[in-house]
Design a protein around this motif. Structure first.
Motif, short mmCIF file in Angstrom:
data_model
loop_
_atom_site.label_atom_id
_atom_site.label_comp_id
_atom_site.label_asym_id
_atom_site.label_seq_id
_atom_site.Cartn_x
_atom_site.Cartn_y
_atom_site.Cartn_z
N PRO A 29 20.98 6.05 3.82
CA PRO A 29 20.00 6.81 3.02
C PRO A 29 18.55 6.62 3.46
CG PRO A 29 21.61 5.77 1.59
CD PRO A 29 21.82 5.19 2.95
N THR A 30 18.21 5.46 4.04
CA THR A 30 16.80 5.18 4.35
C THR A 30 16.53 4.91 5.82
OG1 THR A 30 17.05 2.79 3.96
CG2 THR A 30 16.50 4.17 2.05
N ALA A 31 17.59 4.74 6.63
CA ALA A 31 17.48 4.40 8.06
C ALA A 31 16.94 3.00 8.29
CB ALA A 31 16.63 5.42 8.82
N GLN A 32 16.94 2.15 7.25
CA GLN A 32 16.47 0.78 7.44
C GLN A 32 17.52 -0.03 8.18
OE1 GLN A 32 15.37 -1.37 3.88
NE2 GLN A 32 15.17 -3.32 4.94
N ASN A 33 17.08 -0.75 9.21
CA ASN A 33 17.93 -1.73 9.88
C ASN A 33 18.22 -2.84 8.88
OD1 ASN A 33 18.85 -4.01 11.41
ND2 ASN A 33 17.88 -3.19 13.25
N PHE A 34 19.49 -3.14 8.66
CA PHE A 34 19.85 -4.15 7.66
C PHE A 34 19.32 -5.54 8.02
CE2 PHE A 34 23.35 -1.11 6.54
CZ PHE A 34 23.05 -0.98 5.20
N ASN A 35 18.99 -5.77 9.28
CA ASN A 35 18.45 -7.07 9.69
C ASN A 35 16.95 -7.00 9.96
OD1 ASN A 35 18.66 -9.83 10.19
ND2 ASN A 35 19.08 -9.55 12.37
N ARG A 36 16.28 -6.16 9.23
CA ARG A 36 14.81 -6.10 9.27
C ARG A 36 14.33 -6.21 7.82
NH1 ARG A 36 16.35 -6.88 13.61
NH2 ARG A 36 15.98 -5.69 15.53
N LEU A 37 13.87 -7.39 7.43
CA LEU A 37 13.54 -7.68 6.03
C LEU A 37 12.05 -7.49 5.77
CD1 LEU A 37 16.35 -9.05 6.54
CD2 LEU A 37 15.72 -10.69 4.78
N PHE A 38 11.52 -6.34 6.18
CA PHE A 38 10.09 -6.10 5.99
C PHE A 38 9.70 -6.01 4.52
CE2 PHE A 38 10.86 -4.15 10.26
CZ PHE A 38 10.08 -5.03 10.99
N THR A 39 10.68 -5.74 3.65
CA THR A 39 10.37 -5.64 2.22
C THR A 39 10.32 -7.00 1.54
OG1 THR A 39 12.72 -5.31 1.75
CG2 THR A 39 11.35 -3.33 2.00
N ARG B 186 11.19 -20.46 -6.58
CA ARG B 186 10.50 -19.77 -7.67
C ARG B 186 9.97 -18.41 -7.19
NH1 ARG B 186 7.32 -23.68 -8.87
NH2 ARG B 186 5.36 -22.99 -7.93
N VAL B 187 9.43 -18.38 -5.98
CA VAL B 187 8.91 -17.12 -5.43
C VAL B 187 10.04 -16.09 -5.31
CG1 VAL B 187 8.00 -16.05 -3.33
CG2 VAL B 187 6.95 -18.14 -4.23
N LEU B 188 11.19 -16.51 -4.81
CA LEU B 188 12.31 -15.58 -4.65
C LEU B 188 12.82 -15.09 -6.00
CD1 LEU B 188 14.27 -17.30 -1.73
CD2 LEU B 188 13.25 -15.01 -1.70
N GLU B 189 12.85 -15.97 -6.99
CA GLU B 189 13.31 -15.55 -8.31
C GLU B 189 12.34 -14.56 -8.95
OE1 GLU B 189 16.13 -15.94 -9.94
OE2 GLU B 189 16.87 -16.95 -8.14
N GLN B 190 11.06 -14.67 -8.62
CA GLN B 190 10.07 -13.77 -9.20
C GLN B 190 10.06 -12.39 -8.54
OE1 GLN B 190 6.49 -16.05 -8.68
NE2 GLN B 190 6.83 -17.33 -10.49
N MET B 191 10.62 -12.30 -7.34
CA MET B 191 10.63 -11.01 -6.64
C MET B 191 11.62 -10.06 -7.30
SD MET B 191 10.42 -11.97 -2.58
CE MET B 191 8.89 -12.57 -1.85
N ARG B 192 11.19 -8.84 -7.49
CA ARG B 192 12.03 -7.81 -8.10
C ARG B 192 12.38 -6.76 -7.04
NH1 ARG B 192 12.37 -11.08 -11.38
NH2 ARG B 192 14.48 -10.79 -10.57
N PRO B 193 13.65 -6.44 -6.89
CA PRO B 193 14.04 -5.47 -5.87
C PRO B 193 13.61 -4.06 -6.23
CG PRO B 193 15.93 -6.08 -7.21
CD PRO B 193 14.81 -6.97 -7.63
N THR B 194 13.41 -3.25 -5.19
CA THR B 194 13.03 -1.85 -5.39
C THR B 194 14.13 -0.88 -4.97
OG1 THR B 194 11.99 -1.87 -3.20
CG2 THR B 194 10.58 -2.35 -5.10
N ASN B 195 15.16 -1.39 -4.29
CA ASN B 195 16.32 -0.56 -3.93
C ASN B 195 17.50 -1.49 -3.68
OD1 ASN B 195 16.26 -1.42 -1.10
ND2 ASN B 195 14.50 -0.04 -0.89
N ASN B 196 18.66 -0.93 -3.39
CA ASN B 196 19.84 -1.80 -3.28
C ASN B 196 19.83 -2.67 -2.02
OD1 ASN B 196 20.52 0.24 -1.42
ND2 ASN B 196 22.12 1.10 -2.72
N VAL B 197 19.24 -2.22 -0.93
CA VAL B 197 19.15 -3.07 0.26
C VAL B 197 18.24 -4.26 -0.04
CG1 VAL B 197 18.48 -3.19 2.68
CG2 VAL B 197 19.56 -1.12 1.81
N HIS B 198 17.14 -4.00 -0.68
CA HIS B 198 16.21 -5.06 -1.08
C HIS B 198 16.92 -6.07 -1.99
CE1 HIS B 198 11.88 -5.97 -2.73
NE2 HIS B 198 12.36 -6.95 -2.00
N SER B 199 17.70 -5.57 -2.94
CA SER B 199 18.44 -6.44 -3.85
C SER B 199 19.43 -7.31 -3.09
CB SER B 199 19.18 -5.59 -4.89
OG SER B 199 20.02 -6.39 -5.70
#
Length: 374
Positions: free
Chosen positions: A95-105, A140-153
């Motif tokens: 759906p987004t063309a994001q490389n699954f091994n590119r964690l820019f988000t 704590r930083v990771l727990e505070q992060m909220r995903p914006t799409n399913n890949v991010h999640s």
């Protein structure tokens, strides 16, 4: 063994996906994290994970584990189900063309520095104590992060499983390739035994490939912390490597058992598993090369590709690598190597189009390369 299920958020109504993590050993002990098939059509790592799962069960039952080992055999359920015209597409999110091994988000390093600037901690003269305190901040930083799409999640789930590990192994493969590895120059010495045990023929090292790959997002946190706080006792508390287990079609129980046993021997050598006897380390096939020496050979023409070299061969500058032929016009364009280096992968492209990557060559010295392929 404990099985942990982590739901992936932002799925469309009626759809569900989850990350399944297998936990072995005493979970209060130092952690080792291993995942496979983040590029979901790369299965050799999951074959290795199948055999590793069986080996770890036996070692756990025998009381041999000296670490909490987390294994995520199929870490990308989103990509695992992507089929187009009978072809599995697992490198990119359709759906987004994001490389699954590119964690820019997930800009984890900067987020950790921002958290420490907003809520400073008291550093100790003891590096291990600082590791404990900083891991709490990262968690704590990771727990505070909220995903914006399913890949991010999905990425956040995987990072929350792995951020506090001592060692992270991300198992991948290439198209048609020999075993090879990516890591940082400062962690190469720690990973050299693994390269020997699995028979890695090419080792590429860089502090930062600028790709935001999974392994670098994790190890890079500690690189940046040490740079930002040069007067504090901060160790490289997490070392990580992307381990490329040959080519995508090299699937066999023999290779899977070999790779799983290589990982077991490596972890025993590092003190995370107690074996009666640790196998002698084989010779290292090739010394590490800088990532700046990575040479992606592009196609200069369109046509049918005839490869003249294969993965595992050294080539000289000026050597013929492939012919690109046009059966209609009888044109034949020969592709030559610009550099001396080691061919660790070919793309397997049968019909070349302009500037498509044909081969990957690792040169012993820098040629000015600045990153990884998309």
């Amino acid at each position: 063994m404990r099985t942990e299920i982590l739901p992936i958020e932002f799925m469309t109504p009626g759809m569900q996906a989850q990350v399944t993590a297998l936990h072995f050993g005493d979970e209060s002990l130092p952690k080792v994290y291993i995942q496979s098939s983040l590029h979901a059509d790369e299965m050799p790592g999951s074959v290795a994970a199948y055999h590793l799962h069986k080996m770890l069960l036996k070692l756990e039952q025998a009381g041999r584990l000296r670490a909490h080992i987390v294994l995520v055999p199929l870490c990308n359920p989103l990509g695992l189900g992507q089929m187009v015209d009978y072809m599995h597409i697992g490198r990119f999110h359709l759906p987004t063309a994001q490389n699954f091994n590119r964690l820019f988000t997930v800009p984890l390093s900067q987020a950790v520095l921002d958290e420490l600037a907003a809520h400073p901690i008291e550093f100790s003269p003891d590096a291990q104590e600082n590791t404990s305190r900083l891991r709490k901040v990262i968690g704590r930083v990771l727990e505070q992060m909220r995903p914006t799409n399913n890949v991010h999640s999905m990425h956040l789930n995987l990072l929350r499983l792995s951020y506090d590990a001592d060692i992270v192994l991300d198992l991948h493969c290439d198209n048609f390739a020999v075993a090879h590895m990516y890591t940082m120059p400062q962690t190469w010495e720690s990973f050299e035994p693994l390269a020997r045990y699995i028979g890695s023929e090419c080792q590429l090292v860089a502090v930062d490939s600028s790709a935001s790959s999974f392994d670098e997002v994790l190890s890079g946190v500690w690189v940046n912390l040490r740079q930002h706080y040069p007067n504090e006792a901060i160790e490289q508390a997490l070392i990580s490597s992307t381990v490329e287990l040959r080519g995508e079609y090299q699937l066999s129980h023999e290779l899977g058992e070999h790779d799983a046993d290589g990982i077991i021997q490596y972890l025993a050598q590092r003190g995370y598993i107690a074996l009666d006897t640790i196998k002698p380390m084989p010779d290292l096939v090739n010394e590490p090369h800088p990532l700046e020496g990575l040479y992606y050979v592009p196609s200069p023409a369109c046509g049918v590709v005839i490869y003249k070299v294969k993965a595992g061969e050294w080539v000289s500058a000026g050597q013929e690598l492939a012919d690109i032929i046009n059966p209609v016009t009888l044109e034949c364009t020969t592709v030559y190597s610009e550099f001396y280096g080691f061919v660790f992968a070919t793309s397997g492209e049968r019909v070349a189009s302009g500037n498509r990557k044909l081969l990957s060559i690792s040169c012993p010295v820098s040629i000015g390369n600045e990153g990884l392929s998309p």
